[in-house]
Design a protein around this motif. Sequence first.
Motif, PDB file in Angstrom:
ATOM      1  N   THR A   1       0.811  -1.222   0.000  1.00 14.18           N
ATOM      2  CA  THR A   1       0.000   0.000   0.000  1.00 14.18           C
ATOM      3  C   THR A   1       0.847   1.277   0.000  1.00 14.18           C
ATOM      4  N   SER A   2       2.152   1.146  -0.178  1.00 10.61           N
ATOM      5  CA  SER A   2       3.015   2.328  -0.259  1.00 10.61           C
ATOM      6  C   SER A   2       2.733   3.074  -1.554  1.00 10.61           C
ATOM      7  N   PRO A   3       2.299   4.323  -1.468  1.00 10.67           N
ATOM      8  CA  PRO A   3       1.959   5.057  -2.700  1.00 10.67           C
ATOM      9  C   PRO A   3       3.194   5.412  -3.520  1.00 10.67           C
ATOM     10  N   ILE A   4       2.946   5.666  -4.791  1.00 13.74           N
ATOM     11  CA  ILE A   4       4.006   6.033  -5.729  1.00 13.74           C
ATOM     12  C   ILE A   4       3.741   7.443  -6.237  1.00 13.74           C
ATOM     13  N   ILE A   5       4.806   8.220  -6.339  1.00 15.35           N
ATOM     14  CA  ILE A   5       4.750   9.532  -6.982  1.00 15.35           C
ATOM     15  C   ILE A   5       5.625   9.437  -8.224  1.00 15.35           C
ATOM     16  N   SER A   6       5.065   9.818  -9.370  1.00 15.58           N
ATOM     17  CA  SER A   6       5.862   9.809 -10.596  1.00 15.58           C
ATOM     18  C   SER A   6       5.512  11.018 -11.454  1.00 15.58           C
ATOM     19  N   VAL A   7       6.516  11.461 -12.194  1.00  9.60           N
ATOM     20  CA  VAL A   7       6.344  12.595 -13.104  1.00  9.60           C
ATOM     21  C   VAL A   7       6.859  12.163 -14.475  1.00  9.60           C
ATOM     22  N   THR A   8       6.020  12.339 -15.486  1.00  9.78           N
ATOM     23  CA  THR A   8       6.439  12.164 -16.874  1.00  9.78           C
ATOM     24  C   THR A   8       6.288  13.514 -17.560  1.00  9.78           C
ATOM     25  N   HIS A   9       6.588  13.576 -18.835  1.00 12.93           N
ATOM     26  CA  HIS A   9       6.434  14.839 -19.563  1.00 12.93           C
ATOM     27  C   HIS A   9       4.973  15.252 -19.665  1.00 12.93           C
ATOM     28  N   GLU A  10       4.057  14.302 -19.480  1.00 16.22           N
ATOM     29  CA  GLU A  10       2.627  14.605 -19.621  1.00 16.22           C
ATOM     30  C   GLU A  10       1.865  14.644 -18.295  1.00 16.22           C
ATOM     31  N   THR A  11       2.287  13.837 -17.305  1.00 17.71           N
ATOM     32  CA  THR A  11       1.434  13.588 -16.143  1.00 17.71           C
ATOM     33  C   THR A  11       2.211  13.577 -14.828  1.00 17.71           C
ATOM     34  N   LEU A  12       1.535  14.089 -13.797  1.00 15.22           N
ATOM     35  CA  LEU A  12       1.983  13.912 -12.413  1.00 15.22           C
ATOM     36  C   LEU A  12       1.031  12.907 -11.786  1.00 15.22           C
ATOM     37  N   ARG A  13       1.574  11.817 -11.274  1.00 22.92           N
ATOM     38  CA  ARG A  13       0.776  10.802 -10.586  1.00 22.92           C
ATOM     39  C   ARG A  13       1.207  10.753  -9.128  1.00 22.92           C
ATOM     40  N   ALA A  14       0.190  10.705  -8.257  1.00 20.03           N
ATOM     41  CA  ALA A  14       0.454  10.604  -6.825  1.00 20.03           C
ATOM     42  C   ALA A  14      -0.621   9.717  -6.220  1.00 20.03           C
ATOM     43  N   GLY A  15      -0.207   8.527  -5.791  1.00 23.47           N
ATOM     44  CA  GLY A  15      -1.186   7.581  -5.271  1.00 23.47           C
ATOM     45  C   GLY A  15      -2.129   7.159  -6.383  1.00 23.47           C
ATOM     46  N   GLN A  16      -3.432   7.296  -6.147  1.00 22.82           N
ATOM     47  CA  GLN A  16      -4.453   6.883  -7.114  1.00 22.82           C
ATOM     48  C   GLN A  16      -4.824   7.977  -8.119  1.00 22.82           C
ATOM     49  N   ALA A  17      -4.283   9.174  -7.957  1.00 23.28           N
ATOM     50  CA  ALA A  17      -4.695  10.297  -8.804  1.00 23.28           C
ATOM     51  C   ALA A  17      -3.611  10.668  -9.810  1.00 23.28           C
ATOM     52  N   ALA A  18      -4.054  11.280 -10.885  1.00 27.67           N
ATOM     53  CA  ALA A  18      -3.142  11.783 -11.913  1.00 27.67           C
ATOM     54  C   ALA A  18      -3.677  13.112 -12.417  1.00 27.67           C
ATOM     55  N   ILE A  19      -2.766  13.990 -12.773  1.00 26.79           N
ATOM     56  CA  ILE A  19      -3.143  15.296 -13.314  1.00 26.79           C
ATOM     57  C   ILE A  19      -2.181  15.622 -14.452  1.00 26.79           C
ATOM     58  N   PRO A  20      -2.707  16.142 -15.552  1.00 24.48           N
ATOM     59  CA  PRO A  20      -1.802  16.573 -16.618  1.00 24.48           C
ATOM     60  C   PRO A  20      -0.876  17.681 -16.110  1.00 24.48           C
ATOM     61  N   VAL A  21       0.369  17.633 -16.517  1.00 23.24           N
ATOM     62  CA  VAL A  21       1.354  18.618 -16.057  1.00 23.24           C
ATOM     63  C   VAL A  21       0.938  20.037 -16.438  1.00 23.24           C
ATOM     64  N   GLU A  22       0.208  20.187 -17.528  1.00 20.31           N
ATOM     65  CA  GLU A  22      -0.227  21.518 -17.947  1.00 20.31           C
ATOM     66  C   GLU A  22      -1.144  22.190 -16.927  1.00 20.31           C
ATOM     67  N   PHE A  23      -1.768  21.403 -16.038  1.00 17.22           N
ATOM     68  CA  PHE A  23      -2.649  21.965 -15.012  1.00 17.22           C
ATOM     69  C   PHE A  23      -1.962  22.099 -13.654  1.00 17.22           C
ATOM     70  N   THR A  24      -0.647  21.947 -13.631  1.00 13.93           N
ATOM     71  CA  THR A  24       0.089  22.172 -12.388  1.00 13.93           C
ATOM     72  C   THR A  24       0.706  23.560 -12.442  1.00 13.93           C
ATOM     73  N   GLY A  25       0.656  24.236 -11.329  1.00 14.58           N
ATOM     74  CA  GLY A  25       1.205  25.589 -11.253  1.00 14.58           C
ATOM     75  C   GLY A  25       2.477  25.597 -10.432  1.00 14.58           C
ATOM     76  N   GLU A  26       2.535  26.548  -9.537  1.00 13.96           N
ATOM     77  CA  GLU A  26       3.712  26.724  -8.691  1.00 13.96           C
ATOM     78  C   GLU A  26       3.919  25.507  -7.787  1.00 13.96           C
ATOM     79  N   THR A  27       5.178  25.111  -7.639  1.00 17.03           N
ATOM     80  CA  THR A  27       5.525  24.051  -6.688  1.00 17.03           C
ATOM     81  C   THR A  27       6.454  24.644  -5.642  1.00 17.03           C
ATOM     82  N   ARG A  28       6.258  24.188  -4.429  1.00 18.08           N
ATOM     83  CA  ARG A  28       7.094  24.674  -3.331  1.00 18.08           C
ATOM     84  C   ARG A  28       7.273  23.556  -2.324  1.00 18.08           C
ATOM     85  N   SER A  29       8.510  23.375  -1.883  1.00 17.72           N
ATOM     86  CA  SER A  29       8.774  22.332  -0.895  1.00 17.72           C
ATOM     87  C   SER A  29       8.891  22.950   0.495  1.00 17.72           C
TER      88      SER A  29
END
Length: 152
Positions: free
Chosen positions: A55-83
Amino acid sequence: MTLYYERMWPTPWIFVITALVIPASILVFLPINPLAGYITAGVLYVGIVLFLSLTSPIISVTHETLRAGQAAIPVEFTGETRSFLAGEAVLERGVHLDARAWLVIRGWISPVVKVTVTDPADPVPYWLLSSRHPDRLEAALAEAKTGAPADR
């Protein structure tokens, strides 16, 4: 092509803590049958380890998509990132948290990355993601958005 991949495995101390099920099971079954206690302890511990691992979730980034756990979002809909690290991360997971945010956080991973969602049709204002490598996650998202390698 995958720009970033992280599986949020539990830390070793989680496995040590869950090992307390072994003596507890043995103590419960000792008056009845010691062998049953040992078998139950082994089965329970293996089950817990398998559950935590699977049940350990996975975070992955491709040129098209950000995936985190069960969800995915197209990178074009991501804005500012801050750690956020240490105390700031605690505040982001606590008092500064928006109830509408998409969360993929684990208590055994302190740093978090906040990714703003720019899709006007999406009610989620941002994603809050635990990451052991927040700088690499931010760099991968920047590279995915621009198409050029980011400074790492």
